[in-house]
Design an enzyme around this catalytic site. Structure first.
Site, PDB file in Angstrom:
ATOM      1  N   ASP A 136      42.941  36.482  21.989  1.00 61.26           N
ATOM      2  CA  ASP A 136      43.867  35.969  22.945  1.00 61.26           C
ATOM      3  C   ASP A 136      43.958  34.686  23.043  1.00 61.26           C
ATOM      4  O   ASP A 136      44.759  34.165  24.071  1.00 61.26           O
ATOM      5  CB  ASP A 136      43.818  37.278  24.287  1.00 61.26           C
ATOM      6  CG  ASP A 136      42.106  36.645  25.271  1.00 61.26           C
ATOM      7  OD1 ASP A 136      42.087  35.969  25.140  1.00 61.26           O
ATOM      8  OD2 ASP A 136      42.199  38.196  25.960  1.00 61.26           O
ATOM      9  N   CYS A 200      51.120  49.790  40.499  1.00 64.21           N
ATOM     10  CA  CYS A 200      50.875  47.788  40.754  1.00 64.21           C
ATOM     11  C   CYS A 200      50.979  47.554  42.055  1.00 64.21           C
ATOM     12  O   CYS A 200      51.576  47.730  43.159  1.00 64.21           O
ATOM     13  CB  CYS A 200      51.685  47.211  39.391  1.00 64.21           C
ATOM     14  SG  CYS A 200      50.834  45.520  39.650  1.00 64.21           S
ATOM     15  N   SER A 218      44.078  40.553  38.289  1.00 67.74           N
ATOM     16  CA  SER A 218      43.429  40.321  37.700  1.00 67.74           C
ATOM     17  C   SER A 218      43.430  38.706  37.337  1.00 67.74           C
ATOM     18  O   SER A 218      42.498  38.455  37.818  1.00 67.74           O
ATOM     19  CB  SER A 218      43.754  41.166  35.642  1.00 67.74           C
ATOM     20  OG  SER A 218      42.734  40.316  34.998  1.00 67.74           O
ATOM     21  N   CYS A 242      41.507  44.060  36.744  1.00 67.08           N
ATOM     22  CA  CYS A 242      41.876  45.060  37.084  1.00 67.08           C
ATOM     23  C   CYS A 242      42.433  46.196  36.390  1.00 67.08           C
ATOM     24  O   CYS A 242      42.953  45.590  35.099  1.00 67.08           O
ATOM     25  CB  CYS A 242      43.219  44.378  38.318  1.00 67.08           C
ATOM     26  SG  CYS A 242      44.524  45.454  39.184  1.00 67.08           S
ATOM     27  N   LYS A 299      30.137  31.050  38.812  1.00 62.87           N
ATOM     28  CA  LYS A 299      30.278  31.629  39.964  1.00 62.87           C
ATOM     29  C   LYS A 299      31.075  31.552  40.882  1.00 62.87           C
ATOM     30  O   LYS A 299      31.273  33.056  41.802  1.00 62.87           O
ATOM     31  CB  LYS A 299      28.777  31.544  40.461  1.00 62.87           C
ATOM     32  CG  LYS A 299      28.334  30.023  41.173  1.00 62.87           C
ATOM     33  CD  LYS A 299      26.936  30.327  41.673  1.00 62.87           C
ATOM     34  CE  LYS A 299      26.439  29.170  42.184  1.00 62.87           C
ATOM     35  NZ  LYS A 299      25.167  28.674  42.650  1.00 62.87           N
TER      36      LYS A 299
END
Length: 382
Positions: A136, A200, A218, A242, A299
């Site tokens: 992707d 959603c 997401s 998500c 992070k």
């Protein structure tokens, strides 16, 4: 000749560890171009996509004389076989399912490399055959390739939905100059169902398989700046990704595939304790979480999301940790998010209010100052 080769590839793919395989032509996906242009004009894209729209639509622009595209799918688990240990007084966050186990990009690349090697072997190492594998992060739109190759249909949530595994699949594709007979595309089977759209939490789904990707949770968990305040409560305790539009999809009911050891989640990693993540070093983060697809942004976004998750879970035991973030963390985003969280967790606490007022005087980032002011006002009004 090519039909026999195709049958050999299908059989061999199962031995390699590919759960589903399909073939389509390398004809342009030109029907997608108007939609892609519209999405870009409406600022519905994230910037993570390949930026050259023509290269996403026309395989001949990225491969010399393409004839076919092989699409593969690997099914991943939707449930954990074991749960993390409960630690009294400690809250845990969650990585979405697509980030369980080894980074799926690496797993897909491994399977495609093995498939290419197998094709070359049974083709007697024909020097004239060529391949271009991608996942992707490549140019082509993997769900569009997979749908046209007959692996499944594209649901209203924009995900490929397969009969066997639902939408819990990773997709990869290989462009080649071998002229395989195309498989039959799958038609949409959503019918009147709109569960993914209805559930959603940010109304990111447009109802026709497209989305305003900037509103997708997401995407929001992967940004590096301050998360817009409207999205913060909606991520709950998810610190990456998500799953909501998949969880509510009827085609995913009962789908749970455990075919690949690399994809099995370590509960302590994909549902980590939240507070220890606030002080984890770069080295420790890479050692513990580097294997996950969800670690690709480093992070900082994860730690920001951890602070939001602590506020959403109303974990007042985290207040000392958040005070420490404001006092010691050099990153404005972390300080600002910690201030927002203290505005929620410190309601009615005059000492926290005074701390935020003092810290505001030391803060020199204008955007972060606004977060401090809002947090102070929130404590005042609750």
């Amino acid at each position: 000749m090519y039909n026999t080769l195709k049958e050999q590839i299908i059989a061999g793919s199962k031995e390699i560890g590919i759960d589903k395989i399909g073939f389509t032509s390398a004809d342009p996906f030109d029907h997608l171009k108007p939609s892609l242009l519209e999405q870009k004009e409406n600022n519905h894209t994230t910037g993570f996509e390949h930026q050259n729209i023509d290269e996403r639509v026309y395989p001949e622009l990225i491969f010399d004389q393409p004839k076919s595209i092989i699409s593969i799918a690997l099914a991943y688990p939707s449930r954990m076989t074991t749960r993390p240990e409960k630690v009294r007084g400690e809250k845990r966050g969650k990585f979405a399912r697509a980030s369980w186990g080894t980074d799926y990009h690496d797993v897909l690349k491994d399977r495609m490399a093995k498939l290419i090697a197998y094709i070359q072997e049974i083709s007697q190492d024909d020097p004239d055959i060529t391949f271009k594998p991608m996942v992707d992060t490549g140019e082509l739109i993997d769900v569009a390739v997979a749908q046209r190759a007959g692996l499944g249909f594209i649901g209203k949530n924009g995900l490929l939905i397969t009969e066997e595994f639902g939408s819990y699949v990773y997709l990869g594709e290989i462009i080649t100059n071998i002229p395989f007979e195309p498989d039959t595309p799958k038609e949409n089977q959503c019918g009147s169902c709109t569960k993914c759209v209805d559930y959603c939490p940010t109304s990111a789904l447009l109802g026709d398989g497209r989305m305003n990707a900037t509103r997708c949770l997401s995407y929001q968990t992967q940004t590096k700046g301050m998360m817009p305040e409207e999205f913060r409560p909606k991520i709950r305790t998810i610190i990456y990704g998500c799953d909501i539009c998949q969880e509510v999809c009827p085609f995913n009911k009962g789908k749970d595939s455990h075919f690949h050891d690399e994809m099995e989640p370590d509960p302590e990693i994909v549902q980590p304790l939240l507070k220890p993540l606030l002080t984890i070093s770069n080295k420790e983060f890479k050692t513990k979480f580097g294997i996950l697809a969800g670690s690709w942004r480093g992070k900082k976004p994860i730690q920001r999301n951890v602070i939001i998750a602590l506020a959403n879970s109303r974990d007042k035991t985290a207040i000392p940790n958040l005070l420490q973030c404001i006092e010691e963390d050099p990153r404005p985003v972390i300080r600002g998010t910690a201030a927002w969280a203290l505005g929620i967790l410190g309601q009615g606490n005059d000492a926290i209010k005074e701390f935020l007022i003092d810290s505001l005087e030391k803060e020199d980032d204008q955007e972060i100052k606004i977060e401090f002011v809002n947090a102070i006002n929130k404590i005042d009004t609750n």
